[in-house]
Motif scaffolding. Structure first.
Motif, short mmCIF file in Angstrom:
data_model
loop_
_atom_site.label_atom_id
_atom_site.label_comp_id
_atom_site.label_asym_id
_atom_site.label_seq_id
_atom_site.Cartn_x
_atom_site.Cartn_y
_atom_site.Cartn_z
N VAL A 60 -1.20 5.05 -4.29
CA VAL A 60 -1.44 3.98 -2.93
C VAL A 60 -1.28 2.96 -3.35
O VAL A 60 -0.64 2.08 -2.28
N ARG A 61 -1.82 2.11 -4.32
CA ARG A 61 -1.39 0.88 -4.46
C ARG A 61 -0.11 0.58 -4.58
O ARG A 61 0.26 -0.52 -4.19
N GLN A 62 0.69 1.34 -5.20
CA GLN A 62 2.10 1.17 -5.03
C GLN A 62 2.81 1.02 -3.74
O GLN A 62 3.93 0.39 -3.38
N LEU A 63 2.09 1.65 -2.60
CA LEU A 63 2.72 1.65 -1.24
C LEU A 63 2.24 0.40 -0.51
O LEU A 63 2.87 -0.12 0.49
N LYS A 64 1.42 -0.39 -0.88
CA LYS A 64 0.81 -1.70 -0.57
C LYS A 64 0.15 -1.42 1.08
O LYS A 64 0.71 -1.98 1.85
N VAL A 65 -0.65 -0.26 0.94
CA VAL A 65 -0.94 -0.04 2.53
C VAL A 65 -2.14 -0.98 2.80
O VAL A 65 -2.94 -1.09 2.46
N PRO A 66 -1.74 -1.72 4.00
CA PRO A 66 -2.52 -2.65 4.57
C PRO A 66 -3.79 -2.25 5.07
O PRO A 66 -4.83 -2.86 5.09
N ILE A 67 -3.93 -1.01 5.81
CA ILE A 67 -5.19 -0.75 6.67
C ILE A 67 -4.73 0.91 6.61
O ILE A 67 -3.97 1.55 6.65
N ILE A 68 -6.27 1.34 6.43
CA ILE A 68 -6.25 2.90 6.36
C ILE A 68 -7.36 3.39 7.48
O ILE A 68 -8.81 2.90 7.40
N ARG A 69 -7.26 4.24 8.50
CA ARG A 69 -8.13 4.55 9.47
C ARG A 69 -8.89 5.70 8.96
O ARG A 69 -8.41 6.51 8.01
N TYR A 70 -10.25 5.72 9.42
CA TYR A 70 -10.94 6.63 8.80
C TYR A 70 -12.27 6.69 9.80
O TYR A 70 -12.54 5.70 10.33
#
Length: 503
Positions: A60-70
């Motif tokens: 997931v870090r590799q993707l550099k996901v800026p925001i995750i809905r939860y």
């Protein structure tokens, strides 16, 4: 190999908008093995002291996901957030009615906040407007965002989290027009509730950015009228309106499937038009933006839990993605960039195991699905200013679409790194596409690399036993040609051409 001719003009002065990096967001719901067996597996060999799988963390870090809905999704409409905070050994096991499982509540708000910090992301929090409403929502904001000195904020401190989480972006419920939704509502019922909830949440924390629920999809009977009615009630107190859409090739028509992003274009334009209609009707100066907070290729049909209820973290919707799925994801990412002036948040649903780019085995390995790679490339190289693409391409007709361009492409200029990136998909199933890119407005440019995702088999997949079956390479054939960039895009391929602006 035969080839068609296509051209693209990229001018640095023809801008669409600055990319809001949150269009590369994702989604984790308490569904299937997204949480239990996905991000969290205490017995796994790679698990850290909190039970989080380190191999998943790294992917997931590799993707550099800026925001995750939860935490959802359908799950949130029956969720009591208080069940997921405090000492774990005191948390209740409950029947989870959205997906017919048993929810152990081992992971809740605080644990998820800690996990997102580890992966370098922010939380897009959702409140329950199905079985609950204003009171629970305002209390959750106080628990999460107020420093201290009140009952709910001090409760968070007592749970070991002295500093507030400071969640900024919040969803006001989920798919509230869906009859499958716990506590489904009419547009008037939801619009009124969303408005009153938004007011109370903002009174607790004025900095919040709030997302109202659009209809559950453009195919719903409620679509369009739902959006207009809901916004009639809550326009002044929300910032974004949600859109949800999924695509599949269950009928086996690949050419039609590869044109799916044209439907996404139409969907975005339609919802934006409804927002503008309500703005005009209200004589408002505020422009509403869009949150495509659920989108993906979703091939499986219906839940498999109907006859096996009340399990903990059972496998669910674990689609196996092939090259054509990756191409559709790539085309949709290009569509999002083309609409960067209006779409400010987008969440690939979901992130791990459940219709996801990352797959795991309980107690075993992790592998990356084909869809991981266009998502990765767009997130890494698609930040900056989107440039309006002037494209000439041969076209085809399919079952549901006419004038589908074989070339789907867009470019992004990152002024900070002085790089231009061209994202391009060749939709042709049997022939290459001879692409000529005019970049003369930038002066001299140098090719950094040309990444390609391709395969002779468009149905090729990655699996646990063959995780490297389909991977991108950087041996693309882009070259300089009299001030232009020239490349023969292979059939059915995803391409990333990275260029350095020289001075």
């Amino acid at each position: 190999m035969m080839s068609n001719q296509a051209s693209m003009i990229v001018d640095k002065d023809f801008t669409i908008a600055q990319v809001d990096e949150r269009i590369y967001g994702s989604f984790i719901e308490h569904l299937g093995r997204a949480v239990y067996g996905g991000i969290y597996e205490p017995s796994h060999p790679t698990a850290d002291e909190n039970g989080f799988r380190l191999d998943v963390l790294e992917a997931v870090r590799q993707l550099k996901v800026p925001i995750i809905r939860y935490p959802g999704g359908n799950f949130v409409s029956g969720y009591n957030w208080e069940d997921g905070v405090g000492p774990r050994d005191a948390r209740k096991h409950k029947l989870e009615l959205a997906w017919w499982t048993t929810e152990t509540n081992e992971i809740g708000t605080n644990e998820f906040a800690e996990w997102t910090k580890k992966v370098g992301s922010e939380v897009m929090m959702a409140v329950n407007l199905g079985t609950r409403g204003v009171d629970a929502a305002r209390n959750l904001v106080e628990y999460c965002n107020h420093p201290s000195g009140t009952y709910w904020s001090d409760l968070r401190v007592s749970h070991g989290f002295k500093d507030p989480h400071a969640f900024r972006t919040w969803c006001l419920g989920n798919e509230m027009d869906g009859p499958w939704q716990i506590g489904a509502k009419t547009a008037v019922e939801y619009g009124r509730l969303a408005n009153e909830t938004a007011k109370a949440m903002r009174w607790v924390d004025p900095s919040l950015e709030l997302v109202a629920c659009g209809s559950s999809g453009s195919g719903m009977d409620t679509f369009a009228e739902w959006e207009a009615t809901v916004l009639d009630h809550c326009y002044d107190n929300v910032d974004l309106l949600s859109l949800h859409t999924y695509y599949n090739n269950n009928n086996g028509d690949t050419a039609n499937f590869l044109a799916s992003s044209l439907d996404l274009d139409h969907f975005i334009n339609s919802v934006a038009a409804i927002c503008d209609y309500v703005q005009a009707k209200k004589k408002s100066k505020k422009k509403l933006y869009l949150s495509l907070d659920e989108w993906n290729v979703w091939k499986s049909q219906g839940s498999s839990r109907a006859e096996q209820r009340w399990q903990i973290g059972p496998p669910e919707f674990e689609d196996v993605y092939n090259l054509e799925d990756a191409l559709v994801v790539g085309c949709c990412l290009i569509s999002l960039l083309k609409h960067a002036d209006r779409v400010k948040v987008a969440c690939l649903a979901q992130l791990v195991n459940v219709i996801a780019p990352i797959s795991t085995e309980n107690g075993g390995p992790l592998w990356l699905q084909t869809t991981y790679f266009p998502y990765l490339h767009a997130s890494l190289y698609g930040r900056g200013v989107v440039l309006h693409p002037m494209i000439s391409s041969p076209k085809y007709d399919s079952k549901d679409f006419t004038d589908v361009p074989y070339l789907e492409a867009v470019s992004v200029y990152n002024e900070e790194t002085e790089e231009v990136t061209v994202f391009a998909v060749n939709r042709h199933l049997t022939e290459g596409l001879d692409l000529r890119i005019d970049l003369r407005s930038f002066g001299e440019v140098r090719i950094l690399e040309h990444i390609v995702l391709e395969s002779e088999d468009i149905k090729a997949v990655n699996t646990k036993d063959h995780p490297e079956n389909i991977r991108p390479h950087n041996q693309g054939n882009a070259m300089q040609d009299n001030g232009h960039i020239r490349s023969l895009l292979s059939k059915a391929s995803w391409n990333v051409i990275r260029l350095k602006v020289e001075h």
